[in-house]
Design an enzyme around this catalytic site. Structure first.
Site, PDB file in Angstrom:
ATOM      1  N   CYS B  87       0.835  -1.205   0.000  1.00  5.42           N
ATOM      2  CA  CYS B  87       0.000   0.000   0.000  1.00  5.42           C
ATOM      3  C   CYS B  87       0.876   1.265   0.000  1.00  5.42           C
ATOM      4  O   CYS B  87       1.530   1.546  -0.989  1.00  5.42           O
ATOM      5  CB  CYS B  87      -0.968  -0.060   1.180  1.00  5.42           C
ATOM      6  SG  CYS B  87      -2.352   1.076   1.028  1.00  5.42           S
ATOM      7  N   HIS B 195      -3.416  -5.629   1.134  1.00  3.40           N
ATOM      8  CA  HIS B 195      -2.710  -5.853   2.403  1.00  3.40           C
ATOM      9  C   HIS B 195      -2.682  -7.334   2.782  1.00  3.40           C
ATOM     10  O   HIS B 195      -3.629  -7.816   3.436  1.00  3.40           O
ATOM     11  CB  HIS B 195      -3.435  -5.104   3.531  1.00  3.40           C
ATOM     12  CG  HIS B 195      -3.260  -3.630   3.502  1.00  3.40           C
ATOM     13  ND1 HIS B 195      -2.334  -2.971   4.300  1.00  3.40           N
ATOM     14  CD2 HIS B 195      -3.876  -2.668   2.785  1.00  3.40           C
ATOM     15  CE1 HIS B 195      -2.414  -1.670   4.072  1.00  3.40           C
ATOM     16  NE2 HIS B 195      -3.329  -1.452   3.156  1.00  3.40           N
ATOM     17  N   GLU B 197      -1.070  -8.770   5.111  1.00  2.00           N
ATOM     18  CA  GLU B 197      -1.036  -8.964   6.574  1.00  2.00           C
ATOM     19  C   GLU B 197      -2.441  -8.929   7.180  1.00  2.00           C
ATOM     20  O   GLU B 197      -2.643  -9.374   8.304  1.00  2.00           O
ATOM     21  CB  GLU B 197      -0.117  -7.915   7.231  1.00  2.00           C
ATOM     22  CG  GLU B 197      -0.721  -6.534   7.466  1.00  2.00           C
ATOM     23  CD  GLU B 197      -0.790  -5.662   6.212  1.00  2.00           C
ATOM     24  OE1 GLU B 197      -0.507  -6.149   5.105  1.00  2.00           O
ATOM     25  OE2 GLU B 197      -1.135  -4.464   6.350  1.00  2.00           O
TER      26      GLU B 197
END
Lengths: 83, 219
Positions: B87, B195, B197
């Site tokens: 990002c 993302h 994660e």
């Protein structure tokens, strides 16, 4: 000598400018039906010390190429306002 | 093996601890690298996580390139070290010149926060070690400036060199050629808007990010 300089950073021609397009689509709601090609950029004003107006301009153009604008998507125009 | 991951923290970064938690949950080691220090603490790989580095002032990622840590990361990347920008981290990588192109505002002028399906377009990079081309993943996006753009000749070159890593299957932001992630020529530097994660637990709605982080840990 001090020079007041204005930098105009604008989206490069051919690069989509969604901010400008959104404004363009909104204008007719107020009756402004003749506006087109709306582009949104930014203006940066700064004061620099240089020997001449030309030197001030090239100094700030260097700043533009290396930092103030992203040449991939933006053009920049430098104007020395007053010495 | 990249068992120790350095996660960069600029003023305004806000995904560093999510990233660290996700890496630790996979038995990797992770620690914060403060942007003002050039020491990379001998980590094996770098993640530049999401957020708003330096407030995104001027342009996303524009000020981050002056942080001392970025000089070290550039050398690390040039020596083949694995670097993942997520990002805002992707935006930083384009601004420092480790990846080509730029990320402009979403075509719809909306901040987008949604689960998104992406597809592996190439696996010859640090995230693709355990994947096949065409694999589809559900990974969330969370951005205003994710609309990737580059010069036509750059796109042609990247496609010829298999450097488009991910494409959206349903383009949410107007990104050129549906691009969600790209890599450098060597494949050791990857930038992506989604993302991974945030896709590491069923409670988060997807576990598809695990394979990507495992691939980074194995790089």
């Amino acid at each position: 000598m001090h020079f007041e300089v204005k930098v105009e950073v604008s989206p490069r021609e051919g690069i989509a400018n969604p901010e400008g397009s959104t404004i363009e689509r909104a204008l007719p709601a107020l009756g402004f039906v003749t506006a087109s090609n709306v582009r949104v950029g930014k203006v940066i004003r700064l004061r620099v010390e240089a020997d001449s107006s030309d030197d001030a301009k090239s100094l700030v153009e260097d700043m533009c190429n290396r930092f103030l604008s992203n040449p991939v998507i933006e053009d920049s125009q430098v104007e020395v306002l007053q010495g | 093996m990249s068992q120790r991951i350095g996660v960069v923290r600029f003023p305004g970064t806000n995904c560093e601890f999510d990233t660290i938690d996700a890496i630790r949950a996979l038995d990797g080691e992770a620690e914060v690298l403060w942007h003002g220090q050039s020491d990379l603490k001998n980590v094996d790989a770098i993640v530049i996580p999401g957020g708003f580095a330096h407030g995104d002032y001027l342009r996303c990622g524009a000020i981050a390139k002056f942080s001392p840590v970025m000089d070290s990361i550039t050398s690390f990347a040039e020596d083949g070290g694995p670097v993942l920008g997520i990002c805002n981290g992707f935006q930083v990588l384009t601004e420092v010149g480790l990846l080509p192109g730029a990320l402009q505002k979403n075509a719809g002028m909306k901040f987008l926060c949604s689960m998104q399906q992406i597809e592996f377009a190439s696996t010859s990079n640090v995230l693709g070690q355990q994947a096949s081309v065409g694999d589809r993943l559900m990974i969330p996006i969370n951005h205003f400036e994710g609309n990737y753009v580059c010069a036509p000749e750059v796109l042609t070159e990247m496609e010829a060199e298999n450097r488009i890593v991910f494409r959206y299957t349903d383009n949410p932001n107007g990104s050129l050629a549906d691009i969600a992630g790209i890599c450098n020529q060597a494949g050791n530097v990857v930038g992506m808007m989604p993302h991974p994660e945030r896709a590491t637990s069923r409670l988060l709605g997807s576990t598809d990010g695990i394979g990507l982080l495992r691939s980074l840990l194995a790089a």
